[in-house]
Design a protein around this motif. Structure first.
Motif, PDB file in Angstrom:
ATOM      1  N   ARG A 247       1.050  -1.163   0.032  1.00  0.00           N
ATOM      2  CA  ARG A 247      -0.265  -0.215   0.218  1.00  0.00           C
ATOM      3  C   ARG A 247       1.463   1.253   0.021  1.00  0.00           C
ATOM      4  O   ARG A 247       1.174   1.603   1.155  1.00  0.00           O
ATOM      5  CB  ARG A 247      -1.017   0.067   1.203  1.00  0.00           C
ATOM      6  CG  ARG A 247      -1.618  -0.877   0.964  1.00  0.00           C
ATOM      7  CD  ARG A 247      -3.343  -0.915   0.724  1.00  0.00           C
ATOM      8  NE  ARG A 247      -4.413  -1.825   0.948  1.00  0.00           N
ATOM      9  CZ  ARG A 247      -5.344  -1.910   0.586  1.00  0.00           C
ATOM     10  NH1 ARG A 247      -5.720  -0.666   0.960  1.00  0.00           N
ATOM     11  NH2 ARG A 247      -5.967  -2.748   1.295  1.00  0.00           N
ATOM     12  N   GLY A 248       1.228   1.834  -0.902  1.00  0.00           N
ATOM     13  CA  GLY A 248       1.486   2.630  -1.189  1.00  0.00           C
ATOM     14  C   GLY A 248       1.588   3.478  -3.067  1.00  0.00           C
ATOM     15  O   GLY A 248       1.263   3.018  -3.585  1.00  0.00           O
ATOM     16  N   THR A 249       1.414   4.814  -2.692  1.00  0.00           N
ATOM     17  CA  THR A 249       1.253   5.197  -4.442  1.00  0.00           C
ATOM     18  C   THR A 249       2.422   5.892  -4.615  1.00  0.00           C
ATOM     19  O   THR A 249       3.204   6.847  -4.014  1.00  0.00           O
ATOM     20  CB  THR A 249       0.262   6.108  -4.216  1.00  0.00           C
ATOM     21  OG1 THR A 249      -1.183   5.482  -3.585  1.00  0.00           O
ATOM     22  CG2 THR A 249      -0.361   7.580  -5.340  1.00  0.00           C
ATOM     23  N   ALA A 250       2.913   5.661  -6.140  1.00  0.00           N
ATOM     24  CA  ALA A 250       3.757   5.911  -6.573  1.00  0.00           C
ATOM     25  C   ALA A 250       3.912   7.348  -7.354  1.00  0.00           C
ATOM     26  O   ALA A 250       2.780   7.938  -7.956  1.00  0.00           O
ATOM     27  CB  ALA A 250       4.173   5.208  -7.441  1.00  0.00           C
ATOM     28  N   PHE A 251       4.675   8.489  -7.017  1.00  0.00           N
ATOM     29  CA  PHE A 251       4.666   9.624  -7.658  1.00  0.00           C
ATOM     30  C   PHE A 251       5.344  10.420  -8.299  1.00  0.00           C
ATOM     31  O   PHE A 251       6.580   9.646  -8.033  1.00  0.00           O
ATOM     32  CB  PHE A 251       4.522  10.957  -6.535  1.00  0.00           C
ATOM     33  CG  PHE A 251       2.939  10.802  -5.204  1.00  0.00           C
ATOM     34  CD1 PHE A 251       1.446  10.460  -5.893  1.00  0.00           C
ATOM     35  CD2 PHE A 251       2.807  10.211  -4.473  1.00  0.00           C
ATOM     36  CE1 PHE A 251       0.982  10.714  -5.280  1.00  0.00           C
ATOM     37  CE2 PHE A 251       1.942  10.034  -3.719  1.00  0.00           C
ATOM     38  CZ  PHE A 251       0.632  10.516  -4.081  1.00  0.00           C
TER      39      PHE A 251
ATOM     40  N   ALA B  71       7.818  18.860  -3.246  1.00  0.00           N
ATOM     41  CA  ALA B  71       7.282  19.666  -3.021  1.00  0.00           C
ATOM     42  C   ALA B  71       6.226  18.764  -1.546  1.00  0.00           C
ATOM     43  O   ALA B  71       6.505  19.689  -0.243  1.00  0.00           O
ATOM     44  CB  ALA B  71       5.859  19.640  -3.592  1.00  0.00           C
ATOM     45  N   VAL B  72       6.478  17.284  -1.298  1.00  0.00           N
ATOM     46  CA  VAL B  72       5.517  16.200  -0.621  1.00  0.00           C
ATOM     47  C   VAL B  72       6.577  16.791   0.512  1.00  0.00           C
ATOM     48  O   VAL B  72       6.276  16.770   1.747  1.00  0.00           O
ATOM     49  CB  VAL B  72       5.103  15.502  -0.071  1.00  0.00           C
ATOM     50  CG1 VAL B  72       4.744  14.672   0.527  1.00  0.00           C
ATOM     51  CG2 VAL B  72       3.948  15.388  -1.545  1.00  0.00           C
ATOM     52  N   ALA B  73       8.079  16.868   0.417  1.00  0.00           N
ATOM     53  CA  ALA B  73       8.830  16.546   1.039  1.00  0.00           C
ATOM     54  C   ALA B  73       9.632  17.847   2.044  1.00  0.00           C
ATOM     55  O   ALA B  73       9.363  17.983   3.149  1.00  0.00           O
ATOM     56  CB  ALA B  73      10.517  16.448   0.316  1.00  0.00           C
TER      57      ALA B  73
ATOM     58  N   PHE C 232       8.813  18.477   5.843  1.00  0.00           N
ATOM     59  CA  PHE C 232      10.247  19.030   6.471  1.00  0.00           C
ATOM     60  C   PHE C 232      10.063  20.399   6.969  1.00  0.00           C
ATOM     61  O   PHE C 232      10.163  21.037   7.880  1.00  0.00           O
ATOM     62  CB  PHE C 232      12.188  18.927   5.976  1.00  0.00           C
ATOM     63  CG  PHE C 232      11.792  18.103   5.842  1.00  0.00           C
ATOM     64  CD1 PHE C 232      12.702  16.780   6.827  1.00  0.00           C
ATOM     65  CD2 PHE C 232      12.216  17.311   4.535  1.00  0.00           C
ATOM     66  CE1 PHE C 232      13.368  15.711   7.150  1.00  0.00           C
ATOM     67  CE2 PHE C 232      12.646  15.427   4.532  1.00  0.00           C
ATOM     68  CZ  PHE C 232      12.869  14.866   5.369  1.00  0.00           C
ATOM     69  N   ALA C 233       8.885  21.374   6.500  1.00  0.00           N
ATOM     70  CA  ALA C 233       8.727  23.047   7.031  1.00  0.00           C
ATOM     71  C   ALA C 233       8.231  22.490   8.073  1.00  0.00           C
ATOM     72  O   ALA C 233       8.356  22.927   9.202  1.00  0.00           O
ATOM     73  CB  ALA C 233       8.230  23.681   5.570  1.00  0.00           C
TER      74      ALA C 233
ATOM     75  N   LEU D 239       5.647  10.764   3.583  1.00  0.00           N
ATOM     76  CA  LEU D 239       6.619  11.643   3.302  1.00  0.00           C
ATOM     77  C   LEU D 239       7.111   9.650   2.289  1.00  0.00           C
ATOM     78  O   LEU D 239       7.262   9.337   1.403  1.00  0.00           O
ATOM     79  CB  LEU D 239       6.853  11.976   3.699  1.00  0.00           C
ATOM     80  CG  LEU D 239       8.995  12.132   2.488  1.00  0.00           C
ATOM     81  CD1 LEU D 239       7.852  12.563   1.594  1.00  0.00           C
ATOM     82  CD2 LEU D 239       9.641  13.488   3.001  1.00  0.00           C
ATOM     83  N   GLN D 240       7.440   9.559   3.411  1.00  0.00           N
ATOM     84  CA  GLN D 240       8.830   8.261   3.415  1.00  0.00           C
ATOM     85  C   GLN D 240       8.184   6.714   2.627  1.00  0.00           C
ATOM     86  O   GLN D 240       8.503   6.450   1.904  1.00  0.00           O
ATOM     87  CB  GLN D 240       8.946   7.401   4.942  1.00  0.00           C
ATOM     88  CG  GLN D 240      10.140   6.299   4.536  1.00  0.00           C
ATOM     89  CD  GLN D 240       9.128   5.047   6.142  1.00  0.00           C
ATOM     90  OE1 GLN D 240       8.549   5.567   7.234  1.00  0.00           O
ATOM     91  NE2 GLN D 240       9.468   4.514   5.189  1.00  0.00           N
ATOM     92  N   ARG D 241       6.983   6.469   2.884  1.00  0.00           N
ATOM     93  CA  ARG D 241       5.888   5.457   2.262  1.00  0.00           C
ATOM     94  C   ARG D 241       5.929   6.140   1.201  1.00  0.00           C
ATOM     95  O   ARG D 241       5.744   4.735   0.144  1.00  0.00           O
ATOM     96  CB  ARG D 241       4.367   4.905   3.440  1.00  0.00           C
ATOM     97  CG  ARG D 241       4.492   4.338   4.107  1.00  0.00           C
ATOM     98  CD  ARG D 241       3.574   4.539   5.155  1.00  0.00           C
ATOM     99  NE  ARG D 241       2.592   3.543   3.496  1.00  0.00           N
ATOM    100  CZ  ARG D 241       1.364   3.454   2.995  1.00  0.00           C
ATOM    101  NH1 ARG D 241       0.376   4.600   4.600  1.00  0.00           N
ATOM    102  NH2 ARG D 241       0.622   2.953   2.896  1.00  0.00           N
ATOM    103  N   SER D 242       5.565   6.876   0.729  1.00  0.00           N
ATOM    104  CA  SER D 242       5.269   7.121  -0.891  1.00  0.00           C
ATOM    105  C   SER D 242       6.814   7.410  -1.067  1.00  0.00           C
ATOM    106  O   SER D 242       7.063   6.453  -2.417  1.00  0.00           O
ATOM    107  CB  SER D 242       4.860   8.939  -0.658  1.00  0.00           C
ATOM    108  OG  SER D 242       3.138   9.011  -1.067  1.00  0.00           O
ATOM    109  N   MET D 243       8.116   7.857  -1.003  1.00  0.00           N
ATOM    110  CA  MET D 243       8.967   8.160  -1.454  1.00  0.00           C
ATOM    111  C   MET D 243      10.065   6.648  -1.646  1.00  0.00           C
ATOM    112  O   MET D 243      10.316   6.329  -2.703  1.00  0.00           O
ATOM    113  CB  MET D 243      10.223   8.600  -0.911  1.00  0.00           C
ATOM    114  CG  MET D 243      10.401   9.924  -1.018  1.00  0.00           C
ATOM    115  SD  MET D 243      11.172  10.861   0.659  1.00  0.00           S
ATOM    116  CE  MET D 243      12.240  11.078  -0.872  1.00  0.00           C
TER     117      MET D 243
END
Length: 143
Positions: A38-42, A49-51, A55-56, A94-98
């Protein structure tokens, strides 16, 4: 009519209970990410942008913690805990998607990373809620 201290204590404890309750669906997400893919590749630009966003959020939450370290009104403690919970969940997402978006890791390693990071995030969110739930002096400060 409730006294102001009782209202403050209720609001802080309710926020703590909600953060603890938030850790339960997070556990489900961790289990699903371990048992199933379960994870979406982007795309790279979207992931960047998500990263930056994640981090912000961590940076802002940390800066607010440092700025409000000596001042401990109940409202600031609750907002700080919510901000940290939000930031940690964003980092996990973020980690899951990356890991799915970029090549280079084996499937077993991805599952181990998801399990370890997700478990840590669930534990941290649970502790943030527990901190609010067990805070005896926080409700006595100005709300």
């Amino acid at each position: 009519m409730l006294r102001p201290n009782v209202k403050k204590r209720f609001a802080i404890r309710f926020t703590g209970i909600m953060l603890i309750a938030l850790s339960l669906p997070l556990v489900g997400t961790v289990i699903l990410s371990f048992t199933e893919e379960r994870g979406t590749a982007f795309d790279l630009i979207f992931m960047l942008a998500v990263a930056v966003y994640a981090f912000a959020k961590i940076t802002i939450a940390t800066v607010n913690l440092i700025r409000a370290r000596k001042i401990k009104p109940a409202k600031l403690v609750a907002l700080r805990n919510i901000a940290f919970a939000d930031a940690f969940v964003s980092i996990f997402s973020l980690q899951r998607s990356m890991l799915v978006s970029f090549d280079g890791m084996a499937e077993k390693a991805i599952k181990i990373m998801n399990l370890s990071t997700g478990s840590a995030v669930c534990f941290i969110v649970f502790l943030l809620g527990l901190n609010l739930l067990l805070d005896k002096k926080g409700a006595d400060n100005d709300f």
